[in-house]
Design a protein around this motif. Sequence first.
Motif, short mmCIF file in Angstrom:
data_model
loop_
_atom_site.label_atom_id
_atom_site.label_comp_id
_atom_site.label_asym_id
_atom_site.label_seq_id
_atom_site.Cartn_x
_atom_site.Cartn_y
_atom_site.Cartn_z
N VAL A 82 0.84 -1.20 0.00
CA VAL A 82 0.00 0.00 0.00
C VAL A 82 0.87 1.25 0.00
CG1 VAL A 82 -1.62 1.34 1.40
CG2 VAL A 82 -2.01 -1.09 1.02
N GLU A 113 0.91 3.77 -3.30
CA GLU A 113 0.52 5.17 -3.20
C GLU A 113 1.61 6.05 -3.78
OE1 GLU A 113 -0.36 6.19 0.81
OE2 GLU A 113 -2.17 4.96 0.86
N ASP A 114 2.85 5.77 -3.47
CA ASP A 114 3.98 6.54 -3.98
C ASP A 114 4.00 6.47 -5.50
OD1 ASP A 114 7.18 6.67 -2.27
OD2 ASP A 114 5.62 8.15 -2.53
N SER A 146 1.55 5.71 -7.64
CA SER A 146 0.40 6.31 -8.30
C SER A 146 0.51 7.83 -8.30
CB SER A 146 -0.89 5.87 -7.63
OG SER A 146 -0.95 6.36 -6.30
N LYS A 147 1.11 8.43 -7.28
CA LYS A 147 1.30 9.88 -7.27
C LYS A 147 2.27 10.29 -8.37
CE LYS A 147 0.35 10.40 -2.39
NZ LYS A 147 0.91 10.62 -1.06
#
Length: 76
Positions: free
Chosen positions: A51, A55-56, A58-59
């Motif tokens: 997770v 997140e990293d 996708s940013k």
Amino acid sequence: MTTGAMVLGVVPLLIASGAGAVSRFNMGLVIATGVAIGTLFTLFVVPAMYVLLAEDHSKGAAVDALPAPGGHASTH
């Protein structure tokens, strides 16, 4: 289920008495603890790291998809 069966399978090593009981206890303790910790890592640590890394990632992908400062998409 597999972890539970393995830990219960080494209980006889943990409660052994007689000659060589100390070495059997130590071996049983290492096996039970290792299997339990491995399962906990698999269930909690690996998904948590995924997770965090997802997140990293996708940013970063969202920043790459933004149009160039002139309002036009850049072509490479």
